[in-house]
Design an enzyme around this catalytic site. Structure first.
Site, PDB file in Angstrom:
ATOM      1  N   ASP A   8       0.932  -1.108  -0.130  1.00  0.00           N
ATOM      2  CA  ASP A   8       0.223   0.166  -0.078  1.00  0.00           C
ATOM      3  C   ASP A   8       0.981   1.122   0.033  1.00  0.00           C
ATOM      4  OD1 ASP A   8      -2.280   1.505   0.552  1.00  0.00           O
ATOM      5  OD2 ASP A   8      -1.496   1.888   2.591  1.00  0.00           O
ATOM      6  N   ASP A  10      -0.195   4.995   1.055  1.00  0.00           N
ATOM      7  CA  ASP A  10      -0.463   6.140   1.984  1.00  0.00           C
ATOM      8  C   ASP A  10      -0.454   5.180   3.659  1.00  0.00           C
ATOM      9  OD1 ASP A  10      -0.819   8.427   0.364  1.00  0.00           O
ATOM     10  OD2 ASP A  10      -2.785   7.361  -0.091  1.00  0.00           O
TER      11      ASP A  10
END
Length: 217
Positions: A8, A10
């Site tokens: 991922d 953020d």
């Protein structure tokens, strides 16, 4: 054997919460609505924009969610180009982990709720654009936790679910990993609590960045 680690963005690779919160607050201001507390905004990081706004404004119409998503994108771009945004730093040690995993023979990817443009900016800014063999964003997929992003990453990298680990800071990442048949590696330095990650299906949770390589073996 192909080994694929999909990150991922953020809350996992970079600390972007200040900019996400500020752009969301501007979107609410344009809609003449009171902005939610930042604790609530951080809870929806990882979702695609329309889905994030549905979570923040469950009683609003779909068209309003779409309009506010467009306002968020405009605000984010305006703030970035004006120099008003804070730096989105890599979490300490992430660059070294990426280097270590590549040295150990892992293929790397990203699956994120960011747009193509937003992800490209982050990776270029941190000199990581050439590190990843597959980049999957909200521009081309349903929102997490739908497994579409991760399935596409595996197909592009030539990896099977058994050879793939999804690394993320939210329950959405963990549910997505399980739906795709991949290993779910939670990280404790992001925006969801460890209990959220475990409830989402995390096989293990890294308490610090330097612990990641050992958890992937």
């Amino acid at each position: 054997m192909t080994r694929l680690a999909v990150f991922d963005c953020d809350g996992t690779l970079v600390d972007s919460q200040a900019n996400i919160c500020r752009a969301m607050e501007e979107a609410f201001l344009l809609a003449e609505l009171p902005a939610p507390p930042r604790t609530a905004i951080r809870r929806i990081v990882g979702l695609s924009l329309v889905e994030a706004l549905q979570a923040l404004l469950p009683d609003a119409a779909t068209e309003k969610h779409r309009r506010m998503a467009a306002d968020y994108k405009d605000a984010f771009f305006r703030l970035r180009t004006s120099g008003a945004m804070a730096e989105e730093p890599l979490f300490d040690g992430i660059a070294a982990v990426i280097e270590r995993l590549q040295t150990d023979g892992w293929l790397l990817g990203v699956a994120t709720g960011k747009s193509d443009r937003g992800l490209a900016h982050i990776l270029a800014h941190h000199g990581l654009a050439d590190r990843f063999v597959t980049l999957q964003t909200a521009d081309r997929h349903p929102s997490k936790p739908d497994p579409s992003m991760l399935l596409a990453a595996m197909a592009e990298a030539g990896a099977t679910p058994a050879e793939t680990a999804m690394i993320g800071d939210t329950s959405f990442d963990m549910v997505m990993a399980k739906a795709a048949g991949a290993r779910a590696i939670g990280v404790a330095w992001g925006y969801h609590d460890q209990s959220d990650l475990v409830n989402g299906g995390a096989d293990v949770v890294a308490d610090r960045v330097a612990a990641l390589p050992a958890l992937l073996t």
